[in-house]
Scaffold this motif. Structure first.
Motif, PDB file in Angstrom:
ATOM      1  N   ALA A 156       0.864  -1.184   0.000  1.00 22.65           N
ATOM      2  CA  ALA A 156       0.000   0.000   0.000  1.00 22.65           C
ATOM      3  C   ALA A 156       0.896   1.227   0.000  1.00 22.65           C
ATOM      4  CB  ALA A 156      -0.925  -0.001   1.218  1.00 22.65           C
ATOM      5  N   ALA A 157       0.328   2.363  -0.360  1.00 23.70           N
ATOM      6  CA  ALA A 157       1.062   3.625  -0.333  1.00 23.70           C
ATOM      7  C   ALA A 157       0.913   4.269   1.044  1.00 23.70           C
ATOM      8  CB  ALA A 157       0.535   4.558  -1.412  1.00 23.70           C
ATOM      9  N   GLY A 174      -4.747   1.601  -0.497  1.00 28.97           N
ATOM     10  CA  GLY A 174      -4.551   0.681  -1.605  1.00 28.97           C
ATOM     11  C   GLY A 174      -5.877   0.358  -2.272  1.00 28.97           C
ATOM     12  N   MET A 175      -5.811  -0.194  -3.487  1.00 33.11           N
ATOM     13  CA  MET A 175      -7.014  -0.546  -4.241  1.00 33.11           C
ATOM     14  C   MET A 175      -6.738  -1.814  -5.027  1.00 33.11           C
ATOM     15  SD  MET A 175      -9.186   1.910  -6.815  1.00 33.11           S
ATOM     16  CE  MET A 175     -10.860   1.520  -7.347  1.00 33.11           C
ATOM     17  N   ILE A 188      -4.536   9.575  -5.236  1.00 32.61           N
ATOM     18  CA  ILE A 188      -5.417   8.699  -5.998  1.00 32.61           C
ATOM     19  C   ILE A 188      -4.845   7.289  -5.975  1.00 32.61           C
ATOM     20  CG2 ILE A 188      -6.184   8.116  -8.346  1.00 32.61           C
ATOM     21  CD1 ILE A 188      -6.168  11.115  -8.958  1.00 32.61           C
ATOM     22  N   VAL A 189      -5.717   6.294  -5.900  1.00 32.95           N
ATOM     23  CA  VAL A 189      -5.377   4.914  -6.238  1.00 32.95           C
ATOM     24  C   VAL A 189      -6.342   4.485  -7.345  1.00 32.95           C
ATOM     25  CG1 VAL A 189      -4.327   4.217  -4.066  1.00 32.95           C
ATOM     26  CG2 VAL A 189      -6.807   4.111  -4.297  1.00 32.95           C
ATOM     27  N   VAL A 225      -0.905   9.718  -8.240  1.00 29.72           N
ATOM     28  CA  VAL A 225      -1.420   8.348  -8.285  1.00 29.72           C
ATOM     29  C   VAL A 225      -0.423   7.470  -7.538  1.00 29.72           C
ATOM     30  CG1 VAL A 225      -2.179   6.458  -9.758  1.00 29.72           C
ATOM     31  CG2 VAL A 225      -2.481   8.829 -10.515  1.00 29.72           C
ATOM     32  N   VAL A 226      -0.775   7.036  -6.334  1.00 33.91           N
ATOM     33  CA  VAL A 226       0.197   6.391  -5.448  1.00 33.91           C
ATOM     34  C   VAL A 226       0.103   4.869  -5.440  1.00 33.91           C
ATOM     35  CG1 VAL A 226       0.404   8.418  -3.964  1.00 33.91           C
ATOM     36  CG2 VAL A 226      -1.342   6.690  -3.451  1.00 33.91           C
ATOM     37  N   GLY A 227      -0.852   4.303  -6.135  1.00 31.90           N
ATOM     38  CA  GLY A 227      -0.957   2.846  -6.161  1.00 31.90           C
ATOM     39  C   GLY A 227      -2.187   2.401  -6.913  1.00 31.90           C
ATOM     40  N   GLY A 228      -2.319   1.095  -7.040  1.00 33.64           N
ATOM     41  CA  GLY A 228      -3.487   0.557  -7.712  1.00 33.64           C
ATOM     42  C   GLY A 228      -3.210  -0.808  -8.283  1.00 33.64           C
ATOM     43  N   ASN A 229      -4.036  -1.203  -9.231  1.00 37.58           N
ATOM     44  CA  ASN A 229      -3.809  -2.479  -9.883  1.00 37.58           C
ATOM     45  C   ASN A 229      -4.394  -2.451 -11.274  1.00 37.58           C
ATOM     46  OD1 ASN A 229      -6.659  -3.627  -9.627  1.00 37.58           O
ATOM     47  ND2 ASN A 229      -5.546  -5.532  -9.794  1.00 37.58           N
TER      48      ASN A 229
END
Length: 689
Positions: A61-62, A75-76, A467-468, A503-507
């Motif tokens: 996670a960020a 996190g997302m 943002i994630v 945008v600090v994270g995602g998938n």
């Protein structure tokens, strides 16, 4: 399955055939779900740094600074394919997985959001999927004591056979004391703790990286994990207590690709040796591939100095959690696994974790916008049809199943953003996107998705922090999809920069297609946005308040709810101008009320916040009532001085016995009973069915 080209490349690199476990490791860790092979080049263009970003993409996670003594872990994730095959367990384990990403950072989870996308609610199968997905999210979140404070539900036939279940989790941690998922010192031990390992979830990462077949529900059921929220609650409490000792060096959730994924990614800066025999098992007779690749839930891996194991083991045993010392951090950059006295995996760790070759597909622009044709239906009938469309209608049936108030931080879940009290400020949360507009104009649509979430935060007086995202798309092998994907990421990045939200994270979730229904999902780059602002309670405007419209846009009905209902077509919205956001924030902080005009247009905004009012609109009735172009806000105030600088156009007054709208020579009267019946349509369908 590892492609023939990848297999030949690997055997050339290793100068030998690969073992069954090595094959399984590459199949999962080189899958799109884990390696982002088709999107690496796009993702590198996103803005990921900022003054408040303490730890950006790449970890579980960020970490983003909220105040001097509070940082957010955010996190997302998506759990799309599992939620079609087994909607209850697929959605529940989606919640469990993203929450473990938060606790692996040493953070206490405090909030969830769930953007969801389904086929038409008129179909029994889609109602079944919605019902059980919501139940899975609600049961798991309620059991672990983490409130769902925001969500979105969209319906379109192109999600039939491939619903999307995205989940955002947010936690809090001391900015100086968060954990990371990267090992720090060779010689330290790797300790696996939590639930026992079984065969559930085998191949989940590779399953998430392919199309759904007609027989997915039967064939792929073993790929779906089964969760236990009660064990998860113990994991939360135990992990936070262990983190507080300062003895946990690094920690990682066991998610995609199971123990193989967690241990190799966690150790990629050095190396690791894992003894698969030492893993505590739920089933007998499991081989090394099953042990290392199973995605059984509620499991964590931590790096610990050997002398600190007894102290941490005492905490785990206090919570009745099993644990095993299963390996060590190596100085050499190799990934070794032994089983029954044999070396069953011996790989350069960089090759396994970071060596997947990027894939660039053919790209083909398209144009799907259609000329506008004015609907012939009665204006009042169109108003009621839009209000009763499931994208617009109230989601009470869903929200009632979630505990919003657990942990006692929630200030409000009404309006466009959820608010939680953190110290003297409010954490504001918004999520979602506009898939039909994105399909028509991927760049503008994805950019406007970022704008609209920032607009939701502005309506509660908040500034965006970060943002994630979940980039949900069909197969990138289709040239138009690959173009769509690249344009959407470009639009998202440009608007993220414009509104000041890195945008600090995602998938990434690709291959969202259904052989059974012959469908490809709409492009759905769903985002979660976190912000900070004052603690404001969401209060609807009272009788006598002035209603006005602030901001401007070029009317565009393509991709709107009206377009879905009537097929009217038209262009998609242009790019929104973010300069209005600061004016809306100031207006709201000074006591005004604002709601952004988005899904359903102005009629939906008025029905939500002023169902009894008199309104007079200029211009043509259809665009005036149903245009969803971002950039406009319905505002209300009793003191006109608070609206100075907004250049707002007054349209009416709150009060009366009904909603009375005068536009283009039409007088539209909606009684409270008619409005309520329309807005309650989704709830009525779900309870009736």
């Amino acid at each position: 399955m590892v492609s023939a080209g990848d297999l030949a490349y690997l055997e050339e690199q290793l100068k030998r055939p690969i073992t069954p476990l090595e094959y399984a490791c590459f199949e999962n860790l080189w899958s799109e779900h884990c390696s982002y092979r088709s999107t690496k080049a796009f993702l590198k263009t996103l803005p990921t740094t900022g003054e408040n970003v303490l730890l950006g993409p790449g970890d579980d996670a960020a970490i983003v600074k909220f105040s001097d003594d509070i940082a957010l872990a955010i996190g997302m994730e998506s759990h799309n394919h599992p939620s079609y095959v087994d909607p209850y367990d697929g959605a529940a384990t989606g919640v469990g997985g993203i929450v473990r990403d938060i606790i692996s950072m040493g953070a206490k989870p405090i909030a969830l959001m769930d953007p969801l996308y389904f086929g038409p609610i008129t179909e029994e199968k889609n109602r079944y999927l919605l019902e059980h997905v919501v139940q899975g999210i609600g049961d798991y979140g309620n059991c672990i004591g983490v409130p769902v404070v925001r969500g979105e539900v969209r319906f379109d036939e192109r999600y039939s056979g491939n619903p999307l279940v995205n989940v955002v989790s947010v936690g809090i941690v001391d900015p100086e004391k968060y954990l990371t998922a990267r090992v720090k010192k060779p010689g330290n031990r790797l300790v696996l703790y939590g639930a026992s390992t079984g065969r559930d979830g085998l191949g989940g990462a590779s399953f998430a990286s392919r199309d759904l077949s007609e027989d997915a529900e039967a064939e792929d059921r073993p790929c779906v994990q089964v969760g236990d929220p009660y064990t998860e609650k113990l994991l939360i409490d135990a992990t936070l207590e262990m983190a507080a000792t300062g003895k946990v060096v690094a920690c990682r959730d066991l998610g995609a690709a199971g123990l193989a994924g967690a241990s190799s990614e966690m150790s990629s800066s050095y190396g690791a040796r894992i003894e698969a025999d030492r893993v505590h098992l739920r089933e007998t007779g499991m081989n090394e591939v099953e042990i290392m690749l199973a995605e059984s839930q509620e499991r964590m891996l931590m790096e610990v100095a050997e002398e600190d194991i007894p102290a941490l083991a005492a905490i785990l045993e206090k919570y009745s959690l099993q644990w095993r010392d299963i390996g060590e951090v190596l100085e050499e950059k190799r990934y070794l696994v032994t089983f029954e006295g044999n070396v069953v995996c011996d790989l350069p760790i960089d090759l396994l974790v970071e060596g997947a070759p990027g894939e660039e597909w053919a790209s083909q622009p398209y144009s799907k916008e259609r000329p506008y044709e004015a609907p012939e239906e009665d204006i009042k009938d169109l108003c009621l049809a839009v209000l009763s469309h499931p994208d617009v209608a109230r989601k009470d049936w869903i929200s009632r199943q979630y505990d919003h108030d657990v942990q006692l931080r929630t200030v409000s879940v009404a309006g466009g953003a959820g608010l939680l009290r953190l110290g003297d400020s409010a954490l504001s949360l918004s999520c979602g996107c506009s898939p039909r507009q994105i399909e028509l104009r991927p760049y503008e649509g994805a950019a406007n998705t970022v704008f609209e979430n920032a607009a939701n935060l502005a309506c509660v007086g908040s500034m965006p922090l970060c943002i994630v995202n979940c980039l949900n798309f069909a197969s990138p092998v289709h040239p138009e999809i690959y173009w769509q994907l690249g344009e959407a990421v470009r639009g998202m990045g440009d608007m993220a920069t414009a509104v000041g939200a890195p945008v600090v994270g995602g998938n990434v979730s690709l291959y969202n297609e259904s052989d059974e229904f012959g469908t490809q999902i709409l492009p759905t780059p769903s985002i979660g946005m976190a912000g900070k602002g004052p603690v404001l309670h969401y209060t609807l405007p009272g009788e006598g308040a002035t209603l006005a419209i602030a901001g401007s846009s070029v009317p565009a009905l393509g991709g709107s709810v009206l377009d879905v209902i009537t097929g009217c077509g038209g262009p998609a919205p242009n790019l929104a101008d973010p300069s209005i956001l600061e004016k809306i924030r100031t207006f709201v902080r000074n006591g005004g009320f604002a709601i952004d005009i988005s899904t359903g247009g102005l009629i939906a905004a008025i029905a939500e916040c002023a169902p009894k009012a008199s309104v007079t609109l200029a211009g043509m009735a259809i665009p005036a009532l149903f245009d969803e172009s971002p950039g406009r806000f319905l505002i209300a105030y009793t003191d006109e001085t608070v609206a100075e600088g907004l250049d707002a156009v007054e349209i009416g007054t709150v009060g009366g016995d009904e909603l009375l709208i005068s536009v283009e020579g039409n007088i539209i009267r909606l009684t409270p009973q008619e409005t309520e019946a329309a807005l309650g349509a989704l709830t009525s369908v779900m309870y009736t069915e």
